[in-house]
Design a protein around this motif. Structure first.
Motif, PDB file in Angstrom:
ATOM      1  N   LEU A   3       0.862  -1.174   0.000  1.00 46.69           N
ATOM      2  CA  LEU A   3       0.000   0.000   0.000  1.00 46.69           C
ATOM      3  C   LEU A   3       0.901   1.227   0.000  1.00 46.69           C
ATOM      4  O   LEU A   3       1.723   1.409   0.892  1.00 46.69           O
ATOM      5  CB  LEU A   3      -0.893  -0.001   1.238  1.00 46.69           C
ATOM      6  CG  LEU A   3      -1.842   1.175   1.394  1.00 46.69           C
ATOM      7  CD1 LEU A   3      -2.835   1.204   0.225  1.00 46.69           C
ATOM      8  CD2 LEU A   3      -2.579   1.077   2.715  1.00 46.69           C
ATOM      9  N   ARG A   4       0.791   2.066  -1.029  1.00 48.25           N
ATOM     10  CA  ARG A   4       1.644   3.242  -1.152  1.00 48.25           C
ATOM     11  C   ARG A   4       0.901   4.526  -0.792  1.00 48.25           C
ATOM     12  O   ARG A   4       1.499   5.465  -0.315  1.00 48.25           O
ATOM     13  CB  ARG A   4       2.208   3.335  -2.555  1.00 48.25           C
ATOM     14  CG  ARG A   4       3.074   2.136  -2.888  1.00 48.25           C
ATOM     15  CD  ARG A   4       3.811   2.329  -4.182  1.00 48.25           C
ATOM     16  NE  ARG A   4       4.377   1.096  -4.647  1.00 48.25           N
ATOM     17  CZ  ARG A   4       5.528   0.596  -4.283  1.00 48.25           C
ATOM     18  NH1 ARG A   4       6.245   1.229  -3.388  1.00 48.25           N
ATOM     19  NH2 ARG A   4       5.971  -0.535  -4.766  1.00 48.25           N
ATOM     20  N   HIS A   5      -0.402   4.541  -1.051  1.00 50.46           N
ATOM     21  CA  HIS A   5      -1.191   5.701  -0.659  1.00 50.46           C
ATOM     22  C   HIS A   5      -2.673   5.336  -0.659  1.00 50.46           C
ATOM     23  O   HIS A   5      -3.071   4.324  -1.227  1.00 50.46           O
ATOM     24  CB  HIS A   5      -0.943   6.900  -1.580  1.00 50.46           C
ATOM     25  CG  HIS A   5      -1.472   6.714  -2.973  1.00 50.46           C
ATOM     26  ND1 HIS A   5      -0.770   6.075  -3.949  1.00 50.46           N
ATOM     27  CD2 HIS A   5      -2.644   7.083  -3.531  1.00 50.46           C
ATOM     28  CE1 HIS A   5      -1.470   6.059  -5.061  1.00 50.46           C
ATOM     29  NE2 HIS A   5      -2.628   6.667  -4.832  1.00 50.46           N
ATOM     30  N   MET A   6      -3.452   6.197   0.004  1.00 51.11           N
ATOM     31  CA  MET A   6      -4.905   6.026   0.018  1.00 51.11           C
ATOM     32  C   MET A   6      -5.551   7.380   0.260  1.00 51.11           C
ATOM     33  O   MET A   6      -4.922   8.292   0.790  1.00 51.11           O
ATOM     34  CB  MET A   6      -5.343   5.013   1.072  1.00 51.11           C
ATOM     35  CG  MET A   6      -5.016   5.381   2.497  1.00 51.11           C
ATOM     36  SD  MET A   6      -5.446   4.108   3.669  1.00 51.11           S
ATOM     37  CE  MET A   6      -7.017   4.692   4.216  1.00 51.11           C
ATOM     38  N   ARG A   7      -6.788   7.480  -0.163  1.00 53.14           N
ATOM     39  CA  ARG A   7      -7.565   8.701   0.042  1.00 53.14           C
ATOM     40  C   ARG A   7      -8.859   8.331   0.765  1.00 53.14           C
ATOM     41  O   ARG A   7      -9.472   7.318   0.476  1.00 53.14           O
ATOM     42  CB  ARG A   7      -7.894   9.367  -1.282  1.00 53.14           C
ATOM     43  CG  ARG A   7      -6.694   9.857  -2.032  1.00 53.14           C
ATOM     44  CD  ARG A   7      -7.100  10.518  -3.352  1.00 53.14           C
ATOM     45  NE  ARG A   7      -5.980  10.616  -4.255  1.00 53.14           N
ATOM     46  CZ  ARG A   7      -5.119  11.609  -4.280  1.00 53.14           C
ATOM     47  NH1 ARG A   7      -5.244  12.603  -3.446  1.00 53.14           N
ATOM     48  NH2 ARG A   7      -4.125  11.615  -5.137  1.00 53.14           N
ATOM     49  N   SER A   8      -9.246   9.203   1.665  1.00 53.11           N
ATOM     50  CA  SER A   8     -10.506   9.037   2.370  1.00 53.11           C
ATOM     51  C   SER A   8     -11.077  10.438   2.585  1.00 53.11           C
ATOM     52  O   SER A   8     -10.539  11.210   3.391  1.00 53.11           O
ATOM     53  CB  SER A   8     -10.299   8.330   3.708  1.00 53.11           C
ATOM     54  OG  SER A   8     -11.536   8.221   4.394  1.00 53.11           O
ATOM     55  N   GLY A   9     -12.104  10.753   1.843  1.00 50.05           N
ATOM     56  CA  GLY A   9     -12.668  12.100   1.925  1.00 50.05           C
ATOM     57  C   GLY A   9     -11.631  13.117   1.522  1.00 50.05           C
ATOM     58  O   GLY A   9     -11.023  13.033   0.462  1.00 50.05           O
ATOM     59  N   ALA A  10     -11.398  14.094   2.392  1.00 47.77           N
ATOM     60  CA  ALA A  10     -10.423  15.156   2.102  1.00 47.77           C
ATOM     61  C   ALA A  10      -9.006  14.779   2.528  1.00 47.77           C
ATOM     62  O   ALA A  10      -8.087  15.571   2.374  1.00 47.77           O
ATOM     63  CB  ALA A  10     -10.843  16.440   2.822  1.00 47.77           C
ATOM     64  N   HIS A  11      -8.824  13.587   3.052  1.00 44.75           N
ATOM     65  CA  HIS A  11      -7.517  13.174   3.564  1.00 44.75           C
ATOM     66  C   HIS A  11      -6.792  12.273   2.570  1.00 44.75           C
ATOM     67  O   HIS A  11      -7.399  11.399   1.956  1.00 44.75           O
ATOM     68  CB  HIS A  11      -7.663  12.433   4.893  1.00 44.75           C
ATOM     69  CG  HIS A  11      -8.139  13.308   5.994  1.00 44.75           C
ATOM     70  ND1 HIS A  11      -9.473  13.583   6.201  1.00 44.75           N
ATOM     71  CD2 HIS A  11      -7.459  13.991   6.929  1.00 44.75           C
ATOM     72  CE1 HIS A  11      -9.601  14.397   7.233  1.00 44.75           C
ATOM     73  NE2 HIS A  11      -8.387  14.662   7.689  1.00 44.75           N
ATOM     74  N   THR A  12      -5.494  12.490   2.459  1.00 50.05           N
ATOM     75  CA  THR A  12      -4.625  11.639   1.663  1.00 50.05           C
ATOM     76  C   THR A  12      -3.526  11.133   2.578  1.00 50.05           C
ATOM     77  O   THR A  12      -2.926  11.913   3.324  1.00 50.05           O
ATOM     78  CB  THR A  12      -3.987  12.422   0.494  1.00 50.05           C
ATOM     79  OG1 THR A  12      -5.025  12.946  -0.325  1.00 50.05           O
ATOM     80  CG2 THR A  12      -3.087  11.531  -0.340  1.00 50.05           C
ATOM     81  N   ALA A  13      -3.266   9.833   2.527  1.00 50.36           N
ATOM     82  CA  ALA A  13      -2.188   9.236   3.313  1.00 50.36           C
ATOM     83  C   ALA A  13      -1.202   8.588   2.352  1.00 50.36           C
ATOM     84  O   ALA A  13      -1.595   7.929   1.394  1.00 50.36           O
ATOM     85  CB  ALA A  13      -2.740   8.189   4.279  1.00 50.36           C
ATOM     86  N   ALA A  14       0.075   8.795   2.602  1.00 53.87           N
ATOM     87  CA  ALA A  14       1.140   8.186   1.811  1.00 53.87           C
ATOM     88  C   ALA A  14       2.018   7.367   2.752  1.00 53.87           C
ATOM     89  O   ALA A  14       2.254   7.762   3.895  1.00 53.87           O
ATOM     90  CB  ALA A  14       1.966   9.261   1.110  1.00 53.87           C
ATOM     91  N   PHE A  15       2.480   6.224   2.258  1.00 47.38           N
ATOM     92  CA  PHE A  15       3.260   5.295   3.067  1.00 47.38           C
ATOM     93  C   PHE A  15       4.604   5.036   2.390  1.00 47.38           C
ATOM     94  O   PHE A  15       4.663   4.825   1.186  1.00 47.38           O
ATOM     95  CB  PHE A  15       2.518   3.968   3.218  1.00 47.38           C
ATOM     96  CG  PHE A  15       1.123   4.132   3.758  1.00 47.38           C
ATOM     97  CD1 PHE A  15       0.889   4.157   5.119  1.00 47.38           C
ATOM     98  CD2 PHE A  15       0.051   4.279   2.888  1.00 47.38           C
ATOM     99  CE1 PHE A  15      -0.395   4.323   5.610  1.00 47.38           C
ATOM    100  CE2 PHE A  15      -1.239   4.435   3.375  1.00 47.38           C
ATOM    101  CZ  PHE A  15      -1.455   4.463   4.744  1.00 47.38           C
ATOM    102  N   LEU A  16       5.663   5.050   3.180  1.00 50.99           N
ATOM    103  CA  LEU A  16       6.999   4.776   2.673  1.00 50.99           C
ATOM    104  C   LEU A  16       7.640   3.726   3.567  1.00 50.99           C
ATOM    105  O   LEU A  16       7.673   3.888   4.788  1.00 50.99           O
ATOM    106  CB  LEU A  16       7.851   6.051   2.670  1.00 50.99           C
ATOM    107  CG  LEU A  16       9.290   5.902   2.204  1.00 50.99           C
ATOM    108  CD1 LEU A  16       9.338   5.593   0.711  1.00 50.99           C
ATOM    109  CD2 LEU A  16      10.081   7.160   2.508  1.00 50.99           C
ATOM    110  N   THR A  17       8.133   2.659   2.954  1.00 48.94           N
ATOM    111  CA  THR A  17       8.813   1.602   3.695  1.00 48.94           C
ATOM    112  C   THR A  17      10.260   1.578   3.242  1.00 48.94           C
ATOM    113  O   THR A  17      10.545   1.465   2.052  1.00 48.94           O
ATOM    114  CB  THR A  17       8.170   0.228   3.414  1.00 48.94           C
ATOM    115  OG1 THR A  17       6.781   0.299   3.713  1.00 48.94           O
ATOM    116  CG2 THR A  17       8.819  -0.848   4.240  1.00 48.94           C
TER     117      THR A  17
END
Length: 94
Positions: A3-17
């Motif tokens: 999982l590199r990123h996701m959006r939920s409503g007005a929020h964006t989350a980015a993941f870096l491993t």
């Protein structure tokens, strides 16, 4: 698959491993995923510059080790990096 990123409503989350280190950036300000990833890469580079080479040995022995104790006292530096990237867009432009 990671999982590199996701959006939920007005929020964006980015993941870096990076090896055993997981970094997450969450934005509600409309920042792009690529911008958040650049912030995470900058944060990772700063963390690595703070830690010694011993950290790899620690993770080999205990992959679930919480490195926050090794970063003690550096939260001011890391917060400055986050705020600098938030205030000055050119800070993270390639």
């Amino acid at each position: 698959d990671k999982l590199r990123h996701m959006r939920s409503g007005a929020h964006t989350a980015a993941f870096l491993t990076r090896g055993p280190v997981y970094l997450v950036a969450v934005s509600s300000g409309g920042d792009s995923v690529s911008y958040l990833m650049r912030q995470l890469n900058c944060m990772h580079a700063q963390i690595i510059s703070i830690l010694t080479s011993k950290i790899e040995d620690i993770f080999v022995r205990n992959a679930s080790y919480d490195l926050r104790s090794l970063l003690g006292g550096t939260d001011r530096v890391l917060r400055h990096l986050i705020h600098a990237g938030s205030r000055e867009v050119s800070f993270l432009v390639k």
